[in-house]
Scaffold this active site. Structure first.
Site, short mmCIF file in Angstrom:
data_model
loop_
_atom_site.label_atom_id
_atom_site.label_comp_id
_atom_site.label_asym_id
_atom_site.label_seq_id
_atom_site.Cartn_x
_atom_site.Cartn_y
_atom_site.Cartn_z
N ASN A 235 3.17 1.31 25.52
CA ASN A 235 3.26 -0.11 25.86
C ASN A 235 2.69 -0.88 24.67
O ASN A 235 1.47 -0.95 24.50
CB ASN A 235 2.46 -0.39 27.14
N LYS B 1 2.66 -3.97 24.18
CA LYS B 1 2.12 -5.30 24.52
C LYS B 1 2.64 -6.33 23.50
O LYS B 1 3.80 -6.23 23.09
CB LYS B 1 0.59 -5.25 24.62
N HIS C 37 1.94 -4.84 35.46
CA HIS C 37 0.80 -4.50 34.60
C HIS C 37 -0.39 -5.41 34.95
O HIS C 37 -0.20 -6.57 35.29
CB HIS C 37 1.17 -4.68 33.13
N GLU D 209 -2.40 -6.90 33.18
CA GLU D 209 -2.46 -8.12 32.36
C GLU D 209 -1.49 -9.18 32.89
O GLU D 209 -1.67 -10.37 32.63
CB GLU D 209 -2.18 -7.77 30.89
N GLU E 174 -3.56 2.71 36.31
CA GLU E 174 -4.30 2.13 35.19
C GLU E 174 -5.54 1.42 35.72
O GLU E 174 -5.47 0.25 36.11
CB GLU E 174 -3.41 1.13 34.44
N GLY F 135 -7.98 -0.75 27.11
CA GLY F 135 -8.41 -1.38 25.86
C GLY F 135 -9.90 -1.34 25.62
O GLY F 135 -10.41 -2.02 24.74
N SER G 3 -6.98 3.73 27.74
CA SER G 3 -7.69 4.40 26.65
C SER G 3 -7.26 5.86 26.45
O SER G 3 -8.08 6.71 26.11
CB SER G 3 -9.20 4.29 26.83
N GLY H 293 -3.07 0.87 23.01
CA GLY H 293 -3.50 0.86 21.60
C GLY H 293 -3.03 2.04 20.77
O GLY H 293 -2.57 1.88 19.64
P1 13P Z 1 -4.92 1.08 26.18
O1 13P Z 1 -4.27 2.44 25.95
O2 13P Z 1 -4.98 0.26 24.93
O3 13P Z 1 -6.22 1.21 26.89
O4 13P Z 1 -3.94 0.26 27.15
C1 13P Z 1 -3.49 0.86 28.31
C2 13P Z 1 -2.42 0.02 28.91
O5 13P Z 1 -2.68 -1.06 29.39
C3 13P Z 1 -1.05 0.54 28.88
O6 13P Z 1 -0.21 -0.21 29.69
#
Ligand code: 13P
Length: 267
Positions: free
Chosen positions: A9, A11, A95, A97, A182, A188, A228, A250
């Protein structure tokens, strides 16, 4: 047997040129792992040029959101058919976010201006059905915040989000759906969820699916862990019974890191 699915992802990262360069770099690093389904969920504007770059690879194209209407006066929205038109086969829905459930405090994210992107359990359910209708497979994200975890509400939150996402979804589609557990506090932050706990909550999602549709469907539904995931913790997570893949933020931005996560998938 559930096929492992590793989805990146991205983002709000990568220009079209960077997205295409990524594909050229990662493709040779994972070409021996055709057993793993690899999906790149890119920003909308990169999807079209990525389709051509993906030709001749087994990597699939994914989007990060979709609106549920097929067309109309919905400024800023993307219809399911617009995604399939450019070769998208997977789409992330719900998601954290988008739901406005942030793990890391965002000083410039003033909640009085923009509380969140408006995602609710009901909109997740509509988007999920619309994605299926258009022939895509949704990756439906669920997960608790740190305050919910501390209050002992993890299981209630996750099973509630799972149940509401599936409302009115027929069994054959529930079997195809991909869930992503998640935990918001792990996104993150570098603070990965303990693998046994991640497996336990993924198992809870599976038993929620089983209650709704029976054991056959639950045995087919794939459940990813996200939050993560890195090259050095992926193998332990992916070896767990109920963890069928990873949704990677990430670490999906660098071809070598995402390739290492794909290579960490059990054979
Ligand atoms: P990270 O791997 O950066 O923690 O993000 C996870 C995520 O939100 C994937 O959708």
């Amino acid at each position: 047997m559930r096929r492992t699915i590793i989805a990146g992802n991205w983002k709000m990262h990568k220009t079209t040129a960077e997205a295409v360069a990524f594909i050229h770099e990662i493709a040779p690093l994972i070409q021996d792992r055709a057993d793993v389904e690899v999906v790149l969920c890119a920003p909308y504007v990169a999807l079209y040029p990525m389709r051509d770059a993906l030709a001749g690879t087994t990597i699939l194209l994914g989007a990060q959101d979709v609106f549920w209407k097929t067309k109309g006066a919905y400024t800023g929205q993307i219809a399911p058919g617009m995604l399939t038109d450019v070769g998208v086969s997977y789409v992330i829905v719900g998601h954290s976010e988008m739901r406005g459930r942030f793990g890391v405090p965002e000083p410039d994210f003033d909640e009085t201006i923009l509380r969140h992107f408006g995602e609710t359990d009901a909109s997740v359910n509509r988007k999920l059905k619309a994605a299926f209708e258009a022939g895509m497979t949704p990756i439906c994200c669920v997960g608790e915040t740190i305050s919910e975890r501390k209050a002992g509400q993890t299981d209630a939150i996750v099973s509630d989000q799972t149940t509401k996402a599936l409302e009115g979804v027929p069994a054959d589609l529930a079997a195809r759906l991909v869930f992503a557990y998640e935990p918001v506090w792990a996104i993150g932050t570098g603070e990965v969820c303990d693998s046994d706990e991640a497996n336990r909550v993924c198992g809870l999602i599976r038993s929620t699916v089983e209650k709704l549709y029976g054991a056959d469907v639950a045995a087919q539904t794939r459940i990813q862990y996200g939050g993560s995931v890195k090259p050095d913790n992926a193998a332990e997570l992916l070896a767990k019974e109920h963890i069928d893949g990873a949704l990677v933020g990430g670490a999906s931005l660098k071809p070598a890191d995402l390739a290492a996560i794909v290579q960490a998938s059990p054979k």
